[in-house]
Design a protein around this motif. Structure first.
Motif, PDB file in Angstrom:
ATOM      1  N   THR A   4     -16.721 -53.924 -26.435  1.00 32.56           N
ATOM      2  CA  THR A   4     -15.570 -54.652 -25.860  1.00 32.56           C
ATOM      3  C   THR A   4     -14.866 -54.156 -24.803  1.00 32.56           C
ATOM      4  O   THR A   4     -14.478 -53.118 -24.954  1.00 32.56           O
ATOM      5  N   PRO A   5     -15.489 -54.354 -23.627  1.00 32.29           N
ATOM      6  CA  PRO A   5     -14.791 -53.746 -22.442  1.00 32.29           C
ATOM      7  C   PRO A   5     -13.380 -53.660 -22.471  1.00 32.29           C
ATOM      8  O   PRO A   5     -12.940 -54.906 -22.282  1.00 32.29           O
ATOM      9  N   PRO A   6     -12.730 -52.633 -22.113  1.00 29.43           N
ATOM     10  CA  PRO A   6     -11.244 -52.564 -22.141  1.00 29.43           C
ATOM     11  C   PRO A   6     -10.763 -53.114 -20.928  1.00 29.43           C
ATOM     12  O   PRO A   6      -9.652 -52.381 -20.358  1.00 29.43           O
ATOM     13  N   TRP A  39     -18.601 -50.040 -29.057  1.00 30.82           N
ATOM     14  CA  TRP A  39     -18.429 -49.511 -27.668  1.00 30.82           C
ATOM     15  C   TRP A  39     -17.434 -49.797 -27.139  1.00 30.82           C
ATOM     16  O   TRP A  39     -17.231 -51.045 -26.795  1.00 30.82           O
ATOM     17  N   LEU A  40     -16.949 -49.054 -25.999  1.00 32.13           N
ATOM     18  CA  LEU A  40     -16.089 -49.358 -24.818  1.00 32.13           C
ATOM     19  C   LEU A  40     -16.931 -49.234 -23.607  1.00 32.13           C
ATOM     20  O   LEU A  40     -17.949 -48.719 -23.698  1.00 32.13           O
ATOM     21  N   PHE A  41     -16.290 -49.556 -22.585  1.00 29.24           N
ATOM     22  CA  PHE A  41     -16.823 -48.985 -21.317  1.00 29.24           C
ATOM     23  C   PHE A  41     -15.978 -47.913 -20.640  1.00 29.24           C
ATOM     24  O   PHE A  41     -14.846 -47.604 -20.835  1.00 29.24           O
ATOM     25  N   LEU A  63     -19.331 -44.837 -33.034  1.00 26.23           N
ATOM     26  CA  LEU A  63     -18.717 -45.321 -31.893  1.00 26.23           C
ATOM     27  C   LEU A  63     -18.757 -44.623 -30.520  1.00 26.23           C
ATOM     28  O   LEU A  63     -19.106 -43.316 -30.691  1.00 26.23           O
ATOM     29  N   GLY A  64     -18.630 -45.125 -29.336  1.00 25.95           N
ATOM     30  CA  GLY A  64     -18.756 -44.352 -28.127  1.00 25.95           C
ATOM     31  C   GLY A  64     -18.463 -45.262 -27.072  1.00 25.95           C
ATOM     32  O   GLY A  64     -17.936 -46.121 -26.996  1.00 25.95           O
ATOM     33  N   VAL A  65     -18.581 -44.560 -25.901  1.00 22.05           N
ATOM     34  CA  VAL A  65     -18.296 -45.164 -24.276  1.00 22.05           C
ATOM     35  C   VAL A  65     -19.649 -45.591 -23.847  1.00 22.05           C
ATOM     36  O   VAL A  65     -20.425 -44.376 -23.588  1.00 22.05           O
ATOM     37  N   MET A  66     -19.950 -46.864 -23.367  1.00 19.17           N
ATOM     38  CA  MET A  66     -21.130 -47.141 -22.906  1.00 19.17           C
ATOM     39  C   MET A  66     -21.056 -47.630 -21.458  1.00 19.17           C
ATOM     40  O   MET A  66     -20.812 -48.754 -21.129  1.00 19.17           O
TER      41      MET A  66
END
Length: 287
Positions: free
Chosen positions: A9-11, A36-38, A71-74
């Motif tokens: 889900t790109p924030p 994941w976020l970016f 969960l993480g940041v991609m």
């Protein structure tokens, strides 16, 4: 390898409440294993003046309000935060989540990506060339792992990272440390992944090209004496609400090519019950 499926889900161009709604729904759906976020400080899609939430701050909030999802940041831009600071941030998220963090990290946006480049000038960050960025990434991976695992303070005198009396406390919940996901397809980045990654991620817009890079990663692992099967292959695919059959075709092809860690990027705005839609329309045929 058994496939695993996640969402991204790109924030950007969304409210916090929208992202939280999707993650909480996904947290209750076993077929969705990770989220994941970016890591962008300004939107890279839509109006550049639109909202963009800082990835790691948002990730910590989501970690506290979910219970099951990994969960993480991609992927985290190594250009934005000194690696010792990133190690501390990541440890905090792993503790908050009860040991559910995957550390996604890469060299940072390409010079050929002018939209992403804007955020560096806007925030006063230097933008070094790709060679320096990848060399700094390699040192960052070393430093982060050491801060997570070593029991005594240490000095590190690299070309790009210099630390004196470095020490991490607390340690992450996961032992020996959270999985490290390295993202990127440049040859130099693949060499970093061969040495440091538990998971390697390639964008899914050209799966055949990603497969060729995966084969190159195999060769780099062989040069290091590492079993290439010890690195999980990951890709991010665009989820089409209008044409789910196309997304299913891409998923099938990705799995055929050995990408067992599949992240489905969700375009915003997020429809109601979008996580259930992902599970039923996109993931179920491959379960």
């Amino acid at each position: 390898m058994r496939p695993s499926f996640g969402i991204m889900t790109p924030p950007q161009q969304v409210d916090y409440a929208d992202v939280l709604r999707v993650w909480r729904e996904a947290d209750g759906i076993a077929a969705i294993e990770h989220a994941w976020l970016f890591d962008h400080l300004m939107p890279i899609g839509g109006p550049v003046t639109g909202p963009a939430h800082e990835g790691w701050t948002l990730l910590s909030a989501l970690a506290a309000l979910t219970t099951r999802l990994r969960l993480g940041v991609m992927v985290t831009s190594n250009r934005f935060r000194p690696p010792a600071l990133l190690a501390k941030i990541a440890t905090t998220v792993d503790v908050v989540s009860g040991g559910r963090l995957d550390l996604g990290i890469g060299a940072g946006s390409r010079p050929s990506h002018p939209v992403a480049r804007v955020e560096y000038d806007a925030h006063g960050f230097p933008y070094h060339d790709a060679e320096q960025a990848v060399a700094a990434l390699a040192e960052a991976c070393q430093v982060i792992r050491r801060l997570w695992t070593e029991d005594e303070p240490f000095d590190f005198h690299g070309e790009h990272v210099r630390l004196t009396g470095a020490f991490g406390n607390p340690k992450p919940v996961q032992r020996p440390h959270p999985p490290i996901l390295v993202g990127g397809v440049a040859s130099a980045t693949l060499r970093v992944a061969a040495e440091h990654a538990d998971v390697w991620n390639a964008p899914g817009h050209d799966l055949e090209a990603a497969a060729r890079r995966s084969a190159r990663l195999d060769r780099y692992c062989a040069e290091l004496g590492r079993d290439p099967r010890s690195i999980t292959r990951s890709t991010v695919l665009h989820a089409s609400y209008e044409h789910p059959e196309r997304t299913r075709e891409e998923i099938g092809r990705a799995l055929e090519l050995g990408f067992s860690h599949v992240v489905l990027g969700l375009p915003s705005p997020y429809p109601e019950r979008v996580a259930r839609w992902v599970a039923d329309e996109l993931v179920a045929p491959f379960a």
